[in-house]
Design a protein around this motif. Structure first.
Motif, PDB file in Angstrom:
ATOM      1  N   LEU A  20      -7.684   9.114  -2.808  1.00 26.91           N
ATOM      2  CA  LEU A  20      -6.581   8.527  -3.555  1.00 26.91           C
ATOM      3  C   LEU A  20      -5.730   7.676  -2.619  1.00 26.91           C
ATOM      4  N   SER A  21      -5.203   6.598  -3.153  1.00 27.14           N
ATOM      5  CA  SER A  21      -4.295   5.746  -2.393  1.00 27.14           C
ATOM      6  C   SER A  21      -3.041   5.484  -3.209  1.00 27.14           C
ATOM      7  N   CYS A  22      -1.955   5.249  -2.493  1.00 25.83           N
ATOM      8  CA  CYS A  22      -0.676   4.945  -3.138  1.00 25.83           C
ATOM      9  C   CYS A  22      -0.036   3.798  -2.382  1.00 25.83           C
ATOM     10  N   ALA A  23       0.258   2.728  -3.096  1.00 30.19           N
ATOM     11  CA  ALA A  23       0.919   1.574  -2.506  1.00 30.19           C
ATOM     12  C   ALA A  23       2.398   1.629  -2.841  1.00 30.19           C
ATOM     13  N   SER A  24       3.216   1.467  -1.823  1.00 32.27           N
ATOM     14  CA  SER A  24       4.667   1.544  -1.999  1.00 32.27           C
ATOM     15  C   SER A  24       5.298   0.176  -1.776  1.00 32.27           C
ATOM     16  N   SER A  25       6.343  -0.111  -2.527  1.00 30.68           N
ATOM     17  CA  SER A  25       7.095  -1.355  -2.342  1.00 30.68           C
ATOM     18  C   SER A  25       8.549  -1.106  -2.702  1.00 30.68           C
ATOM     19  N   GLY A  26       9.424  -1.986  -2.208  1.00 31.76           N
ATOM     20  CA  GLY A  26      10.823  -1.924  -2.584  1.00 31.76           C
ATOM     21  C   GLY A  26      11.768  -1.439  -1.506  1.00 31.76           C
ATOM     22  N   ARG A  27      11.219  -0.878  -0.406  1.00 27.73           N
ATOM     23  CA  ARG A  27      12.071  -0.472   0.704  1.00 27.73           C
ATOM     24  C   ARG A  27      11.196  -0.295   1.935  1.00 27.73           C
ATOM     25  N   THR A  28      11.842   0.052   3.065  1.00 26.32           N
ATOM     26  CA  THR A  28      11.129   0.177   4.333  1.00 26.32           C
ATOM     27  C   THR A  28      10.294   1.446   4.327  1.00 26.32           C
ATOM     28  N   PHE A  29       9.020   1.293   4.060  1.00 24.56           N
ATOM     29  CA  PHE A  29       8.114   2.426   3.863  1.00 24.56           C
ATOM     30  C   PHE A  29       8.105   3.357   5.066  1.00 24.56           C
ATOM     31  N   SER A  30       8.136   2.809   6.269  1.00 22.64           N
ATOM     32  CA  SER A  30       7.966   3.617   7.479  1.00 22.64           C
ATOM     33  C   SER A  30       9.135   4.546   7.761  1.00 22.64           C
ATOM     34  N   THR A  50       2.218  16.807   1.979  1.00 23.81           N
ATOM     35  CA  THR A  50       3.290  15.898   2.356  1.00 23.81           C
ATOM     36  C   THR A  50       3.050  15.381   3.766  1.00 23.81           C
ATOM     37  N   ILE A  51       3.667  14.257   4.073  1.00 24.39           N
ATOM     38  CA  ILE A  51       3.533  13.674   5.397  1.00 24.39           C
ATOM     39  C   ILE A  51       4.863  13.064   5.805  1.00 24.39           C
ATOM     40  N   GLY A  52       5.269  13.275   7.058  1.00 24.69           N
ATOM     41  CA  GLY A  52       6.505  12.716   7.557  1.00 24.69           C
ATOM     42  C   GLY A  52       6.421  11.211   7.747  1.00 24.69           C
ATOM     43  N   TRP A  53       7.558  10.580   8.025  1.00 17.08           N
ATOM     44  CA  TRP A  53       7.604   9.131   8.068  1.00 17.08           C
ATOM     45  C   TRP A  53       6.795   8.534   9.218  1.00 17.08           C
ATOM     46  N   THR A  54       6.596   9.285  10.304  1.00 15.58           N
ATOM     47  CA  THR A  54       5.776   8.769  11.404  1.00 15.58           C
ATOM     48  C   THR A  54       4.298   9.130  11.229  1.00 15.58           C
ATOM     49  N   GLY A  55       4.038  10.080  10.358  1.00 16.03           N
ATOM     50  CA  GLY A  55       2.672  10.561  10.167  1.00 16.03           C
ATOM     51  C   GLY A  55       2.314  11.743  11.042  1.00 16.03           C
ATOM     52  N   ARG A  56       3.211  12.130  11.944  1.00 16.97           N
ATOM     53  CA  ARG A  56       2.899  13.243  12.852  1.00 16.97           C
ATOM     54  C   ARG A  56       2.945  14.593  12.142  1.00 16.97           C
ATOM     55  N   ASN A  57       3.833  14.734  11.190  1.00 13.08           N
ATOM     56  CA  ASN A  57       4.004  16.013  10.495  1.00 13.08           C
ATOM     57  C   ASN A  57       3.325  15.987   9.134  1.00 13.08           C
ATOM     58  N   ASN A  74       1.567   2.729   7.918  1.00 14.11           N
ATOM     59  CA  ASN A  74       2.892   2.111   7.770  1.00 14.11           C
ATOM     60  C   ASN A  74       2.827   0.586   7.816  1.00 14.11           C
ATOM     61  N   ALA A  75       1.774   0.042   8.378  1.00 20.41           N
ATOM     62  CA  ALA A  75       1.619  -1.416   8.399  1.00 20.41           C
ATOM     63  C   ALA A  75       1.239  -1.949   7.020  1.00 20.41           C
ATOM     64  N   LYS A  76       0.567  -1.112   6.235  1.00 20.74           N
ATOM     65  CA  LYS A  76       0.117  -1.531   4.905  1.00 20.74           C
ATOM     66  C   LYS A  76       0.932  -0.903   3.778  1.00 20.74           C
ATOM     67  N   ASN A  77       1.932  -0.100   4.129  1.00 19.87           N
ATOM     68  CA  ASN A  77       2.784   0.565   3.133  1.00 19.87           C
ATOM     69  C   ASN A  77       1.968   1.423   2.158  1.00 19.87           C
ATOM     70  N   THR A  78       1.034   2.164   2.704  1.00 18.51           N
ATOM     71  CA  THR A  78       0.201   3.002   1.853  1.00 18.51           C
ATOM     72  C   THR A  78       0.117   4.431   2.386  1.00 18.51           C
ATOM     73  N   VAL A  79      -0.076   5.359   1.463  1.00 18.68           N
ATOM     74  CA  VAL A  79      -0.348   6.746   1.797  1.00 18.68           C
ATOM     75  C   VAL A  79      -1.610   7.136   1.042  1.00 18.68           C
ATOM     76  N   SER A  80      -2.463   7.917   1.692  1.00 18.78           N
ATOM     77  CA  SER A  80      -3.748   8.267   1.104  1.00 18.78           C
ATOM     78  C   SER A  80      -3.943   9.774   1.088  1.00 18.78           C
ATOM     79  N   LEU A  81      -4.821  10.214   0.213  1.00 16.29           N
ATOM     80  CA  LEU A  81      -5.197  11.622   0.142  1.00 16.29           C
ATOM     81  C   LEU A  81      -6.717  11.673   0.064  1.00 16.29           C
ATOM     82  N   GLN A  82      -7.351  12.099   1.148  1.00 16.89           N
ATOM     83  CA  GLN A  82      -8.788  12.274   1.173  1.00 16.89           C
ATOM     84  C   GLN A  82      -9.094  13.685   0.680  1.00 16.89           C
TER      85      GLN A  82
END
Length: 125
Positions: A20-30, A50-57, A74-82
């Motif tokens: 699954l992928s999720c594209a975000s827009s409208g604010r600073t995704f990172s 869940t995932i933290g803003w840096t991706g570490r957590n 964060n470069a593509k403003n996307t979050v994924s779930l494999q």
């Protein structure tokens, strides 16, 4: 206006995989944590990962731990779930969600303010 758009759902046999992928827009995704939730008719929406803003957590529900992996770009403003080793009980409408606060890592459903429209995942036995 924050917008979240999910994609990647579908029908798969038990034991199969989906991403699954999720594209975000409208604010600073990172600057924002992200989450995946799921819901079946008649039941409450439950947190999947869940995932933290840096991706570490990251955090996973016990029911998906070891099978699902959440990640973000964060470069593509996307979050994924494999999702691997899928089971019939994973069948649900899956939602991407984002919290209101930046640099904050919420763990509960009520702390997420923005939601996508959902993408259906159906796992056949």
């Amino acid at each position: 206006q924050v917008q979240l758009v999910e994609s990647g759902g579908g029908l798969v046999q038990a034991g199969g995989s989906l991403r699954l992928s999720c594209a975000s827009s409208g604010r600073t995704f990172s600057s924002y944590a992200m989450g995946w939730f799921r819901q079946v008719p008649g039941k409450e929406r439950e947190l999947v990962a869940t995932i933290g803003w840096t991706g570490r957590n990251t955090y996973y529900a016990d029911s998906v731990k070891g099978r699902f992996t959440i990640s973000r770009d964060n470069a593509k403003n996307t979050v994924s779930l494999q999702m691997n080793s899928l089971k019939p009980e994973d069948t649900a409408l899956y939602y991407c969600a984002a919290p209101r606060l930046a640099n904050y890592y919420p763990r509960t459903r009520d702390e997420y303010k923005y939601w996508g429209q959902g993408t259906q995942v159906t796992v056949s036995s």
